[in-house]
Motif scaffolding. Structure first.
Motif, mmCIF file in Angstrom:
data_model
loop_
_atom_site.group_PDB
_atom_site.id
_atom_site.type_symbol
_atom_site.label_atom_id
_atom_site.label_comp_id
_atom_site.label_asym_id
_atom_site.label_seq_id
_atom_site.Cartn_x
_atom_site.Cartn_y
_atom_site.Cartn_z
ATOM 1 N N GLN A 200 0.689 -1.182 -0.048
ATOM 2 C CA GLN A 200 -0.087 0.014 0.059
ATOM 3 C C GLN A 200 1.020 1.231 0.001
ATOM 4 O OE1 GLN A 200 -2.803 -1.283 -0.679
ATOM 5 N NE2 GLN A 200 -3.943 -1.891 1.176
ATOM 6 N N ALA A 201 1.945 1.240 0.272
ATOM 7 C CA ALA A 201 3.012 2.104 0.618
ATOM 8 C C ALA A 201 3.559 2.848 -0.849
ATOM 9 C CB ALA A 201 4.153 2.062 1.504
ATOM 10 N N ILE A 202 3.447 1.784 -1.977
ATOM 11 C CA ILE A 202 3.825 2.099 -3.126
ATOM 12 C C ILE A 202 2.825 2.342 -4.147
ATOM 13 C CG2 ILE A 202 6.460 1.572 -2.870
ATOM 14 C CD1 ILE A 202 5.586 -1.281 -4.216
ATOM 15 N N VAL B 69 0.779 4.765 -4.900
ATOM 16 C CA VAL B 69 0.640 5.980 -5.643
ATOM 17 C C VAL B 69 1.859 5.904 -6.825
ATOM 18 C CG1 VAL B 69 0.859 8.525 -5.291
ATOM 19 C CG2 VAL B 69 -0.295 7.156 -3.821
ATOM 20 N N PRO B 70 2.999 5.766 -6.346
ATOM 21 C CA PRO B 70 4.212 5.951 -7.631
ATOM 22 C C PRO B 70 3.928 4.661 -8.797
ATOM 23 C CG PRO B 70 4.960 5.168 -5.573
ATOM 24 C CD PRO B 70 3.634 5.813 -5.263
ATOM 25 N N TYR C 231 1.091 3.717 -9.634
ATOM 26 C CA TYR C 231 -0.042 4.155 -10.316
ATOM 27 C C TYR C 231 0.395 5.131 -11.348
ATOM 28 C CZ TYR C 231 -3.995 7.223 -11.626
ATOM 29 O OH TYR C 231 -5.057 7.938 -12.430
ATOM 30 N N ILE C 232 1.362 5.950 -11.010
ATOM 31 C CA ILE C 232 1.856 6.944 -11.961
ATOM 32 C C ILE C 232 2.545 6.140 -12.951
ATOM 33 C CG2 ILE C 232 3.422 9.063 -12.011
ATOM 34 C CD1 ILE C 232 2.774 9.595 -9.061
ATOM 35 N N ILE D 251 -7.709 -2.762 -3.878
ATOM 36 C CA ILE D 251 -7.310 -1.396 -3.823
ATOM 37 C C ILE D 251 -6.858 -1.173 -5.171
ATOM 38 C CG2 ILE D 251 -5.193 -1.483 -2.858
ATOM 39 C CD1 ILE D 251 -5.472 1.157 -1.657
ATOM 40 N N ILE E 27 -8.133 1.552 -8.260
ATOM 41 C CA ILE E 27 -7.414 2.637 -8.902
ATOM 42 C C ILE E 27 -7.253 2.533 -10.317
ATOM 43 C CG2 ILE E 27 -5.182 3.847 -8.552
ATOM 44 C CD1 ILE E 27 -5.168 2.637 -5.807
ATOM 45 N N ASP F 152 8.556 7.343 -4.396
ATOM 46 C CA ASP F 152 8.072 7.846 -3.231
ATOM 47 C C ASP F 152 8.802 9.001 -2.696
ATOM 48 O OD1 ASP F 152 5.485 6.890 -2.525
ATOM 49 O OD2 ASP F 152 6.461 5.075 -1.424
ATOM 50 N N PHE G 272 8.767 12.075 -5.562
ATOM 51 C CA PHE G 272 7.488 12.858 -5.703
ATOM 52 C C PHE G 272 7.072 13.530 -4.239
ATOM 53 C CE2 PHE G 272 6.904 10.417 -9.462
ATOM 54 C CZ PHE G 272 6.266 11.372 -10.306
ATOM 55 N N TYR H 54 2.073 17.556 -7.592
ATOM 56 C CA TYR H 54 1.779 16.717 -8.861
ATOM 57 C C TYR H 54 0.244 16.257 -9.027
ATOM 58 C CZ TYR H 54 2.475 13.331 -12.470
ATOM 59 O OH TYR H 54 2.423 12.527 -13.646
ATOM 60 N N VAL I 246 -3.990 4.510 5.266
ATOM 61 C CA VAL I 246 -4.163 4.071 3.799
ATOM 62 C C VAL I 246 -5.370 4.673 3.035
ATOM 63 C CG1 VAL I 246 -4.196 2.268 1.847
ATOM 64 C CG2 VAL I 246 -2.801 1.839 3.982
ATOM 65 N N ILE J 30 -4.307 8.159 2.346
ATOM 66 C CA ILE J 30 -3.486 8.006 1.016
ATOM 67 C C ILE J 30 -4.655 8.098 -0.083
ATOM 68 C CG2 ILE J 30 -1.785 6.770 -0.313
ATOM 69 C CD1 ILE J 30 -0.680 5.945 2.265
ATOM 70 N N TYR J 31 -5.365 7.224 -0.246
ATOM 71 C CA TYR J 31 -6.266 6.929 -1.159
ATOM 72 C C TYR J 31 -7.077 8.023 -1.625
ATOM 73 C CZ TYR J 31 -10.446 5.329 -3.965
ATOM 74 O OH TYR J 31 -11.109 5.207 -4.832
ATOM 75 N N ALA K 205 -4.757 11.044 -2.874
ATOM 76 C CA ALA K 205 -4.406 10.844 -4.172
ATOM 77 C C ALA K 205 -5.108 10.745 -5.251
ATOM 78 C CB ALA K 205 -3.387 9.626 -4.289
ATOM 79 N N PHE K 206 -6.265 9.920 -4.965
ATOM 80 C CA PHE K 206 -7.259 9.629 -6.293
ATOM 81 C C PHE K 206 -8.794 10.392 -5.800
ATOM 82 C CE2 PHE K 206 -4.563 5.997 -5.466
ATOM 83 C CZ PHE K 206 -3.727 6.238 -6.503
ATOM 84 N N LEU L 163 -0.748 14.073 -5.682
ATOM 85 C CA LEU L 163 -0.012 12.805 -5.619
ATOM 86 C C LEU L 163 1.276 13.053 -4.978
ATOM 87 C CD1 LEU L 163 -2.285 12.272 -7.943
ATOM 88 C CD2 LEU L 163 -0.602 10.365 -8.466
ATOM 89 N N ALA M 225 0.433 12.669 -1.429
ATOM 90 C CA ALA M 225 0.163 11.083 -1.143
ATOM 91 C C ALA M 225 1.472 10.420 -1.015
ATOM 92 C CB ALA M 225 -0.724 10.732 -2.081
ATOM 93 N N SER M 226 2.357 10.775 -1.975
ATOM 94 C CA SER M 226 3.586 10.191 -1.843
ATOM 95 C C SER M 226 4.315 10.302 -0.521
ATOM 96 C CB SER M 226 4.482 10.585 -2.898
ATOM 97 O OG SER M 226 3.889 10.319 -4.113
ATOM 98 N N SER N 169 2.820 8.034 1.804
ATOM 99 C CA SER N 169 2.963 6.992 1.651
ATOM 100 C C SER N 169 4.577 6.592 2.087
ATOM 101 C CB SER N 169 3.158 6.578 0.134
ATOM 102 O OG SER N 169 1.961 6.842 -0.444
#
Lengths: 269, 292
Positions: free
Chosen positions: A115-117, A119-120, A122-123, A204, A208, B36, B39, B44, B251, B254-255, B258-259, B264, B267-268, B271
């Motif tokens: 879950q900690a990675i 976001v990146p 997703y990018i 999740i 996304i 992570d 960013f 962003y 989390v 974070i969700y 980010a979304f 982002l 959120a990074s 994270s």
């Protein structure tokens, strides 16, 4: 424990946790056959119909979700077995420079919490133009755990066997497919089960990376069902029952390997 | 007979065999971890290119009230779930191994494993319906006992505990399997020797079973903590973080950042914070279990 009576008594007490574990699923299945909006213990055969199941397949794209989940699961299982066992074989039997350091990097990735990675990742997937594809759904399922697992097993394969095959002129890939893979079948079954459960239940990540309903997986479709039809319990329960059945059937058939496979995942830490 | 020279030339095949997995791990794990960090120092939103903003995200994090609530909720969730699931699964495993290591015991383990194979989303959905205020199964049974209906998921003080109980219900069977394997691995000789020395059941438990299970317990506690800190599906489905922010977690934060808000960069940063917390916890638990 002293005496037979107390042994029986303690054994009998486990009826309670067993009831707690099973009863909710029984209620789920029964409710899915009714049009009820409130819970009641009295279920009579007259209430039962398949109306919710017909509605879910007709009015919602559950067949499509089911197909998507199936494709993702199959791709994830095939690729994870293939790719992980190839690397496992290499780390177990090949002696190449930086082998130890590379394996250390593999083990490091096991420790990274998914879950900690997100976001990146997703990018990256956005930049690669992979959103709303099957690839984005199964690719991150592949991880170093399978490599670790297969390496442990392949180390037990005798070197002489591989050497004998080489002397007979067996090529490297043929050697891996014809000799190594058949020998590690049990661990591949465990890895398959583990991958199946992980990818079938993933939430999740599909949430996304897919925004076209044609690409939704079953788990994702299920969550949408509840946000729109919270009070239609029967309908939601029909969706959960459909999602519940495939892993449950596999579990019933492969129970021993299943429990072993998931217990092996405990080695992950 | 060995062929060293030949073997050495073939060994470069090793790279070819690890290449596919290495590329995937690079793209799905290693690069994201580095990203992570990168960013977290930018602003962003996917559409415009990232803009360097220094430590602004970290300052925002420190001042963000909602993140503080989410962190506190995550810690509360972990403090309730991890000890409970560890103690229950340990107790069940020891009793099942000692008292009913038979067909019934196997059936008990198999049954408790059913919630484990189901997805968190499914579990969250069915329990959301069971916990419904009007017409829910739990309130129905409480009604039989003449207890007024409780709005389990809609009230601040019951929503978090409801989610915790569901999480415990789902994971006990999993840790039970791990503990059970651990108990079965303890050599019988130890117990036989203890009986010769006149030890009673309680002493055997304290002096043999628990110390021998230490590595397994470490594993269960560490895995449980790591997973608890990443709780998302259950909360998303059961309460969406509500009522208010009573069940919002790291989390989920974070969700949403980010979304939903498309921040982002921020959120990074969160994270990365989660990543560091989890590494720190694993490290501390490893140290703690090694010392005593």
């Amino acid at each position: 424990m002293r005496g037979k009576t107390s042994t029986y008594l303690v054994s009998l007490l486990f009826v309670v946790p067993v009831f707690f574990a099973i009863f909710p699923f029984v209620v789920m299945a029964l409710t899915s056959l009714t049009q009820r909006t409130t819970f009641n213990l009295r279920f009579s055969p007259r209430d039962f119909s398949l109306a919710n199941y017909i509605a879910i397949f007709r009015n919602f794209n559950f067949l499509g979700y089911f197909k998507n989940s199936l494709i993702v699961v199959i791709c994830a299982c095939v690729l994870n077995n293939l790719i992980a066992s190839m690397a496992g074989y290499s780390f177990a039997k090949k002696r190449f420079p930086f082998r130890k350091q590379l394996f250390w990097i593999y083990m490091l990735t096991i420790m990274i919490p998914g879950q900690a990675i997100t976001v990146p990742l997703y990018i990256i997937m956005t930049k690669l133009g992979l959103l709303n594809t099957y690839v984005v759904l199964f690719l991150p399922i592949i991880n170093a755990f399978g490599v670790f697992l297969t390496k442990q097993f392949i180390e037990a394969v005798p070197d002489d066997l591989l050497e004998a095959a080489r002397i007979d002129g067996c090529g490297e890939f043929l050697l891996y497919f014809r000799i190594v893979v058949p020998l590690i079948k049990p661990v591949l079954v465990s890895l398959t089960i583990f991958t199946f459960i992980t990818s079938w239940n993933d939430f999740i990540w599909p949430l996304i990376t897919t925004n076209e309903s044609a690409m939704y997986t079953l788990t994702l479709g299920l969550s949408l069902l509840q946000s729109n039809y919270t009070t239609n319990y029967g309908l939601v329960m029909a969706g959960t029952t459909i999602t519940f059945l495939p892993p449950f059937i596999v579990y019933l058939v492969l129970q021993r390997q299943f429990v072993e496979g998931i217990a092996l995942s405990g080695v992950k830490g | 007979m060995k062929f060293p020279a030949q073997t050495r030339t073939r060994d470069y095949w090793g790279y070819l065999f690890i290449l596919p997995s290495f590329l995937i791990l690079l793209v799905c794990y290693l690069i994201p971890m580095v990203m992570d960090v990168f960013f977290s120092f930018t602003s962003y939103n996917v559409i415009q290119p990232p803009r360097f903003v220094g430590v602004r995200n970290y300052i925002q994090m420190a001042n963000n009230r909602y993140l503080g609530i989410a962190l506190r909720n995550t810690v509360v969730y972990t403090i309730i779930v991890v000890p409970a699931q560890t103690v229950i699964s340990l107790a069940f495993a020891v009793i099942l191994a000692r008292v009913c290591n038979n067909k019934w015991g196997r059936f008990v383990r198999s049954s408790l494993f059913i919630p484990v194979i189901t997805s968190m989303v499914l579990v969250g959905l069915i329990w959301r319906i069971f916990l419904a205020t009007d017409g829910g199964m739990i309130n129905y049974f409480l009604g039989i006992l003449n207890i007024n209906p409780i709005n389990w998921l809609g009230r601040k003080n019951t929503s978090m505990i409801s989610i915790c109980l569901v999480a415990i219900w789902k994971s006990v069977g999993y840790f039970l399997v791990i503990f059970f394997a651990g108990v079965m691995d303890i050599p019988r000789v130890l117990y036989e020797a203890a009986v010769v020395d006149g030890a009673n059941g309680f002493q055997k438990m304290m002096k043999i079973t628990l110390p021998m299970l230490k590595p397994v317990t470490y594993l269960v506690v560490t895995l449980g903590t790591i997973w608890s800190f990443q709780v998302f599906d259950l909360v998303y489905v059961m309460t969406g973080g509500g009522p208010g922010f009573a069940t919002s977690t790291l989390v989920l934060n974070i969700y949403n950042t980010a979304f939903k808000e498309f921040r982002l960069g921020l959120a990074s940063a969160i994270s990365l914070f989660l990543l560091l917390i989890i590494f720190l916890i694993s490290y501390l638990q490893k140290k703690g279990f090694r010392e005593d």
